[in-house]
Structure formats: structure tokens, C-alpha cells
Design a protein around this motif. Structure first.
Motif, PDB file in Angstrom:
ATOM      1  N   CYS A 190       0.742  -1.222  -0.055  1.00  0.00           N
ATOM      2  CA  CYS A 190       0.109  -0.037  -0.229  1.00  0.00           C
ATOM      3  C   CYS A 190       0.908   0.700  -0.215  1.00  0.00           C
ATOM      4  O   CYS A 190       2.202   1.120   0.511  1.00  0.00           O
ATOM      5  CB  CYS A 190      -0.951   0.027   1.604  1.00  0.00           C
ATOM      6  SG  CYS A 190      -1.894  -1.325   1.590  1.00  0.00           S
ATOM      7  N   GLN A 213      -2.175   4.542   3.056  1.00  0.00           N
ATOM      8  CA  GLN A 213      -3.144   3.092   3.043  1.00  0.00           C
ATOM      9  C   GLN A 213      -3.725   2.344   2.093  1.00  0.00           C
ATOM     10  O   GLN A 213      -4.653   1.924   2.155  1.00  0.00           O
ATOM     11  CB  GLN A 213      -3.632   3.255   4.230  1.00  0.00           C
ATOM     12  CG  GLN A 213      -2.163   2.922   5.194  1.00  0.00           C
ATOM     13  CD  GLN A 213      -1.340   2.684   5.298  1.00  0.00           C
ATOM     14  OE1 GLN A 213      -1.293   1.008   5.571  1.00  0.00           O
ATOM     15  NE2 GLN A 213       0.368   3.279   5.726  1.00  0.00           N
ATOM     16  N   ASN A 214      -3.646   2.808   0.505  1.00  0.00           N
ATOM     17  CA  ASN A 214      -3.909   3.043  -0.680  1.00  0.00           C
ATOM     18  C   ASN A 214      -3.297   1.786  -0.915  1.00  0.00           C
ATOM     19  O   ASN A 214      -2.434   1.606  -1.544  1.00  0.00           O
ATOM     20  CB  ASN A 214      -4.224   3.745  -2.183  1.00  0.00           C
ATOM     21  CG  ASN A 214      -4.805   3.574  -3.009  1.00  0.00           C
ATOM     22  OD1 ASN A 214      -6.480   2.817  -3.211  1.00  0.00           O
ATOM     23  ND2 ASN A 214      -4.652   4.815  -4.170  1.00  0.00           N
ATOM     24  N   LEU A 215      -4.191   0.237  -1.643  1.00  0.00           N
ATOM     25  CA  LEU A 215      -3.389  -0.742  -2.234  1.00  0.00           C
ATOM     26  C   LEU A 215      -2.867   0.129  -3.554  1.00  0.00           C
ATOM     27  O   LEU A 215      -3.512   0.033  -4.013  1.00  0.00           O
ATOM     28  CB  LEU A 215      -4.817  -1.874  -2.550  1.00  0.00           C
ATOM     29  CG  LEU A 215      -4.103  -3.163  -3.259  1.00  0.00           C
ATOM     30  CD1 LEU A 215      -3.135  -3.734  -2.222  1.00  0.00           C
ATOM     31  CD2 LEU A 215      -6.029  -3.722  -3.675  1.00  0.00           C
ATOM     32  N   GLY A 241       0.319  -4.691   3.318  1.00  0.00           N
ATOM     33  CA  GLY A 241      -0.472  -4.510   3.455  1.00  0.00           C
ATOM     34  C   GLY A 241      -1.150  -5.376   4.349  1.00  0.00           C
ATOM     35  O   GLY A 241      -0.762  -6.015   5.246  1.00  0.00           O
TER      36      GLY A 241
END
Length: 106
Positions: free
Chosen positions: A11, A16-18, A104
Motif C-alpha cells: 500500500c 494506505q491505498n492498495l 498491507g
């Protein structure tokens, strides 16, 4: 034995965006100007910047910087074109700088 509930992911360290799956790592032996980097065959949830020719350690390449589509953080670049035959395998692949991504929870 570890109990994985899904694929291992990476991420954006900021939001924390994949952005990538562990299984898409081609190599962990890359070096960016600001630290270690991973070569991925595929990434997601990124925006590509403008294409430009850039002189890298391994020669001249046409690249486009890639940014997190949520927060806009610069995560690395995409190889558009390699001018040397030995570097053609990088075309269409992505470099993500190690310190810009985090594992992640997947």
C-alpha cells in the motif's frame, strides 16, 4: 504456519491505498536515487505522469512517474521504453520505491 486470509499486498505509505500484490514482484534488486526499489509486473490505483526520457543507471529509458491515485504521492515510475536490448524486459513494468510502500494487512 501462517494463516493468510488473502494475497500479500503493498500500500501507499501515506494513505494506505492498495497499489500492488506481492506476487507481482519481478525483482527486489533495484536501486532508485533515493533508496531500494522493487520491480513489479503490475500495479494498481496509480496515475501516470508525463512520459520523459531519463538516463538511469542501466541506460536511457522512456519512463513515466507513477503517483498514488488517492493522495498523489510519487511512488516510483513505469518503464515505457528501453533503448538497450538487454533492458527490454523492463518495458511495461513498474518501479516502486521501497520506503514509499508498506505491507498491507491482507
Amino acid at each position: 504456519m501462517a494463516d493468510f486470509t488473502g494475497p500479500r499486498t503493498y500500500c501507499c505509505f501515506k494513505c494506505q491505498n492498495l497499489v500492488a500484490y506481492h506476487d507481482d514482484i519481478v525483482s527486489k534488486d533495484f536501486q532508485a536515487s533515493n533508496g531500494r526499489a522493487f520491480l513489479f509486473s503490475h500495479v494498481m490505483n496509480v496515475k501516470e505522469g508525463a512520459k520523459e526520457d531519463r538516463q538511469l543507471t542501466t541506460g536511457l529509458h522512456t519512463v513515466a512517474d507513477v503517483f498514488c491515485c488517492d493522495c498523489g504521492e510519487d511512488l516510483g515510475w513505469k518503464y515505457i521504453k528501453a533503448y538497450e536490448d538487454t533492458q527490454k524486459y523492463k518495458e511495461g513494468k513498474f518501479i516502486l520505491v521501497k520506503y514509499k510502500i508498506t505491507k498491507g494487512s491482507g
